[in-house]
Design an enzyme around this catalytic site. Structure first.
Site, PDB file in Angstrom:
ATOM      1  N   PHE A 125       2.849  10.398  -0.401  1.00  0.00           N
ATOM      2  CA  PHE A 125       3.693  10.110   0.755  1.00  0.00           C
ATOM      3  C   PHE A 125       5.163  10.272   0.345  1.00  0.00           C
ATOM      4  O   PHE A 125       5.564   9.817  -0.730  1.00  0.00           O
ATOM      5  CB  PHE A 125       3.419   8.689   1.275  1.00  0.00           C
ATOM      6  CG  PHE A 125       4.135   8.423   2.557  1.00  0.00           C
ATOM      7  CD1 PHE A 125       3.647   8.939   3.748  1.00  0.00           C
ATOM      8  CD2 PHE A 125       5.317   7.715   2.578  1.00  0.00           C
ATOM      9  CE1 PHE A 125       4.324   8.733   4.943  1.00  0.00           C
ATOM     10  CE2 PHE A 125       6.001   7.503   3.763  1.00  0.00           C
ATOM     11  CZ  PHE A 125       5.507   8.011   4.951  1.00  0.00           C
ATOM     12  N   ASP A 190      -0.490   2.608  -4.075  1.00  0.00           N
ATOM     13  CA  ASP A 190       0.050   2.459  -2.723  1.00  0.00           C
ATOM     14  C   ASP A 190      -1.159   2.199  -1.810  1.00  0.00           C
ATOM     15  O   ASP A 190      -1.970   3.095  -1.566  1.00  0.00           O
ATOM     16  CB  ASP A 190       0.816   3.725  -2.300  1.00  0.00           C
ATOM     17  CG  ASP A 190       1.527   3.530  -0.966  1.00  0.00           C
ATOM     18  OD1 ASP A 190       1.052   2.688  -0.161  1.00  0.00           O
ATOM     19  OD2 ASP A 190       2.534   4.212  -0.714  1.00  0.00           O
ATOM     20  N   TYR A 215       2.663  -3.065   8.455  1.00  0.00           N
ATOM     21  CA  TYR A 215       2.669  -2.698   9.885  1.00  0.00           C
ATOM     22  C   TYR A 215       1.593  -1.685  10.286  1.00  0.00           C
ATOM     23  O   TYR A 215       1.541  -1.266  11.428  1.00  0.00           O
ATOM     24  CB  TYR A 215       4.049  -2.179  10.303  1.00  0.00           C
ATOM     25  CG  TYR A 215       4.619  -1.046   9.465  1.00  0.00           C
ATOM     26  CD1 TYR A 215       4.147   0.252   9.591  1.00  0.00           C
ATOM     27  CD2 TYR A 215       5.652  -1.289   8.563  1.00  0.00           C
ATOM     28  CE1 TYR A 215       4.671   1.276   8.833  1.00  0.00           C
ATOM     29  CE2 TYR A 215       6.197  -0.261   7.797  1.00  0.00           C
ATOM     30  CZ  TYR A 215       5.705   1.006   7.931  1.00  0.00           C
ATOM     31  OH  TYR A 215       6.226   2.014   7.172  1.00  0.00           O
ATOM     32  N   LYS A 216       0.750  -1.288   9.336  1.00  0.00           N
ATOM     33  CA  LYS A 216      -0.314  -0.342   9.705  1.00  0.00           C
ATOM     34  C   LYS A 216      -1.562  -1.145  10.092  1.00  0.00           C
ATOM     35  O   LYS A 216      -1.549  -1.814  11.121  1.00  0.00           O
ATOM     36  CB  LYS A 216      -0.579   0.621   8.557  1.00  0.00           C
ATOM     37  CG  LYS A 216       0.637   1.493   8.216  1.00  0.00           C
ATOM     38  CD  LYS A 216       0.314   2.430   7.077  1.00  0.00           C
ATOM     39  CE  LYS A 216       1.526   3.222   6.629  1.00  0.00           C
ATOM     40  NZ  LYS A 216       2.042   4.138   7.662  1.00  0.00           N
ATOM     41  N   ARG A 359      -3.829  13.698  13.550  1.00  0.00           N
ATOM     42  CA  ARG A 359      -4.419  12.524  12.879  1.00  0.00           C
ATOM     43  C   ARG A 359      -4.956  11.533  13.906  1.00  0.00           C
ATOM     44  O   ARG A 359      -4.287  11.215  14.889  1.00  0.00           O
ATOM     45  CB  ARG A 359      -3.370  11.793  12.035  1.00  0.00           C
ATOM     46  CG  ARG A 359      -3.041  12.435  10.734  1.00  0.00           C
ATOM     47  CD  ARG A 359      -2.341  11.481   9.771  1.00  0.00           C
ATOM     48  NE  ARG A 359      -1.356  10.604  10.394  1.00  0.00           N
ATOM     49  CZ  ARG A 359      -0.645   9.697   9.736  1.00  0.00           C
ATOM     50  NH1 ARG A 359      -0.822   9.536   8.436  1.00  0.00           N
ATOM     51  NH2 ARG A 359       0.238   8.941  10.348  1.00  0.00           N
TER      52      ARG A 359
HETATM   53  C1  LIG Z   1       1.540   5.857   1.963  1.00  0.00           C
HETATM   54  C2  LIG Z   1       2.762   5.228   2.556  1.00  0.00           C
HETATM   55  N1  LIG Z   1       3.618   4.565   1.763  1.00  0.00           N
HETATM   56  C3  LIG Z   1       4.724   3.978   2.267  1.00  0.00           C
HETATM   57  C4  LIG Z   1       5.030   4.066   3.617  1.00  0.00           C
HETATM   58  C5  LIG Z   1       6.259   3.462   4.208  1.00  0.00           C
HETATM   59  O1  LIG Z   1       7.022   2.706   3.379  1.00  0.00           O
HETATM   60  P1  LIG Z   1       8.208   1.804   3.932  1.00  0.00           P
HETATM   61  O2  LIG Z   1       7.652   0.418   4.139  1.00  0.00           O
HETATM   62  O3  LIG Z   1       9.231   1.832   2.861  1.00  0.00           O
HETATM   63  O4  LIG Z   1       8.709   2.383   5.208  1.00  0.00           O
HETATM   64  C6  LIG Z   1       4.166   4.749   4.461  1.00  0.00           C
HETATM   65  C7  LIG Z   1       4.486   4.847   5.902  1.00  0.00           C
HETATM   66  O5  LIG Z   1       3.922   5.544   6.683  1.00  0.00           O
HETATM   67  C8  LIG Z   1       3.005   5.351   3.923  1.00  0.00           C
HETATM   68  O6  LIG Z   1       2.169   6.024   4.705  1.00  0.00           O
END
Ligand SMILES: Cc1ncc(COP(=O)(O)O)c(C=O)c1O
Length: 400
Positions: A125, A190, A215-216, A359
């Site tokens: 990502f 992650d 938030y996911k 997606r």
């Molecule tokens: C794999 C992954 N890591 C990190 C993030 C986002 O990180 P952050 O909380 O810094 O916006 C996302 C957001 O879509 C993601 O898909």
């Protein structure tokens, strides 16, 4: 065999999570296939936001730091996320964003391993790649790709997704950890697309470090704070670079020098965002009685149903064959952006990632098999009728 709607309804009747849907505040007529990007609100989270703003802030004022337990929210939320990833309650802290947590954790690991290099794959990502790029420059350490051997006499610190944001492929954490330990390396996982979507067991995998999104699938709300996991026996030797007062052993002593708190609590930096934490805290309660293995099975079954019903389209899947898949399906189509806009006009919300990836996320707690059946049918229809060619749907790109 092409699935039928009657079968989808039968699966709904047997679904162990069928009662969960009523806990979510989803608009009528919408089939929401984007909980992997922004989870929908729970009714409890919306109510909690109101109470937190009007009563705790409005009436309680500064007293609420203690009386409403605001000061404990980062740890309380962490303790609720812990069982979803197989960690102990005091090994997870909720704070900042994934990007910032990754920076803090990777920088702390670099400081603990003076000769180590940073490692990130080209398809991780973007924020994970960018943070490692920036940290590599800042700390003056090499940035390597996983395929590159050597380059660092004292270990490698790698960031890896547990569930990949495009392919949805689930990494073999246990094998990766075993290899890392043997080589004296460290892996930061992650878990953004994994937490709340699949069964993760950091202990069984031997994973020591992780970050992830609130938030996911955890449904904490837009910009909800992220989480950070550090195995109990590792936290004590790590010095994180943003040595703010909230990570101090005794913040309210107002001492002149920094002394880190014990365990993962030292990774806090500044004052926590209480309104966001309150929403996340309430949202996490939908997971309190959830068997994550069953949730993963349902997410997988929803994805399988979607793929079976859209098989006749012959669109290439983003998930490599034979790979264990997370709670999302990606289909490739050059004009996918327009297709997703046409679906959104029908109340079916997924997302698009350039250049050609459509997606569809399958949050196991708030989606029914019938909805997924209908959404897949709509995709077939939009493609068969070429509805997506309508100029209304011609746009450079979707928002998130
Ligand atoms: C794999 C992954 N890591 C990190 C993030 C986002 O990180 P952050 O909380 O810094 O916006 C996302 C957001 O879509 C993601 O898909």
């Amino acid at each position: 065999v092409t699935p039928t709607r009657a079968e989808a309804l039968r699966l709904d009747a047997e679904d162990p999570f069928r009662e969960k849907r009523a806990l979510f505040a989803l608009p009528e007529g919408v089939i929401y296939l984007d909980g992997n990007s922004l989870g929908p609100p729970t009714k409890a989270a919306l109510a909690r936001l109101e109470t937190c703003a009007e009563m705790e802030w409005g009436e309680g004022l500064i007293r609420s730091w203690d009386e409403a337990g605001w000061i404990d929210l980062p740890r309380r939320c962490g303790a609720k996320i812990a069982p979803l990833i197989g960690a102990e309650p005091d090994e997870v802290l909720v704070c900042d964003s994934v990007s910032v947590n990754l920076f803090k954790l990777a920088a702390a690991l670099l400081a603990d391993a003076p000769g180590a290099a940073l490692v990130v794959a080209e398809d991780e990502f973007p924020t994970d790649m960018y943070i490692f790029e920036g940290l590599s420059r800042f700390a003056g350490r090499p940035l390597l790709r996983p395929s590159e051997g050597g380059g660092a006499p004292q270990g490698r610190i790698e960031i890896r997704s547990c569930v990949h944001y495009r392919s949805a492929a689930i990494a073999d954490m246990k094998a990766a950890e075993a290899a890392a330990r043997e080589a004296g390396d460290a892996v930061i996982w992650d878990l953004s697309h994994a937490a709340g979507a699949i069964a993760i067991d950091v202990k069984r995998a031997g994973a020591r470090f992780a970050v992830g999104c609130g938030y996911k699938f955890l449904n904490g709300g837009p910009g909800a704070p992220a989480f950070l996991y550090v195995a109990g026996d590792c936290a004590g030797r790590l010095a994180q670079p943003i040595s703010g007062w909230m990570g101090h052993a005794a913040p309210f002593d107002f001492a002149p020098t920094y002394r880190p708190a014990g365990g993962v609590a030292r990774f806090a930096a500044g004052t926590p965002a209480i309104l966001s934490l309150a929403a996340l805290d309430a949202a996490l309660d939908v997971y309190a009685d959830v068997d994550m293995a069953a949730a993963e099975r349902k997410a997988r079954a929803l994805g399988d149903l979607f793929l079976a019903r859209t098989e006749s389209l012959s669109l290439p899947s983003a998930t490599p064959p034979g790979v264990r898949r997370g709670a999302q399906v990606g289909l490739r189509f050059a004009r996918g952006c327009e297709v997703m806009r046409a679906l959104a006009a029908r109340g079916i919300i997924g997302d698009f990632r350039p250049p050609d990836l459509m997606r569809f996320g399958f949050s196991p707690l708030c989606l029914s098999y019938a909805e997924v059946f209908d959404a897949a049918g709509a995709l077939c229809d939009v493609l068969a009728t070429e509805e997506w060619r309508d100029p209304r749907f011609a746009a450079p790109r979707l928002a998130r």
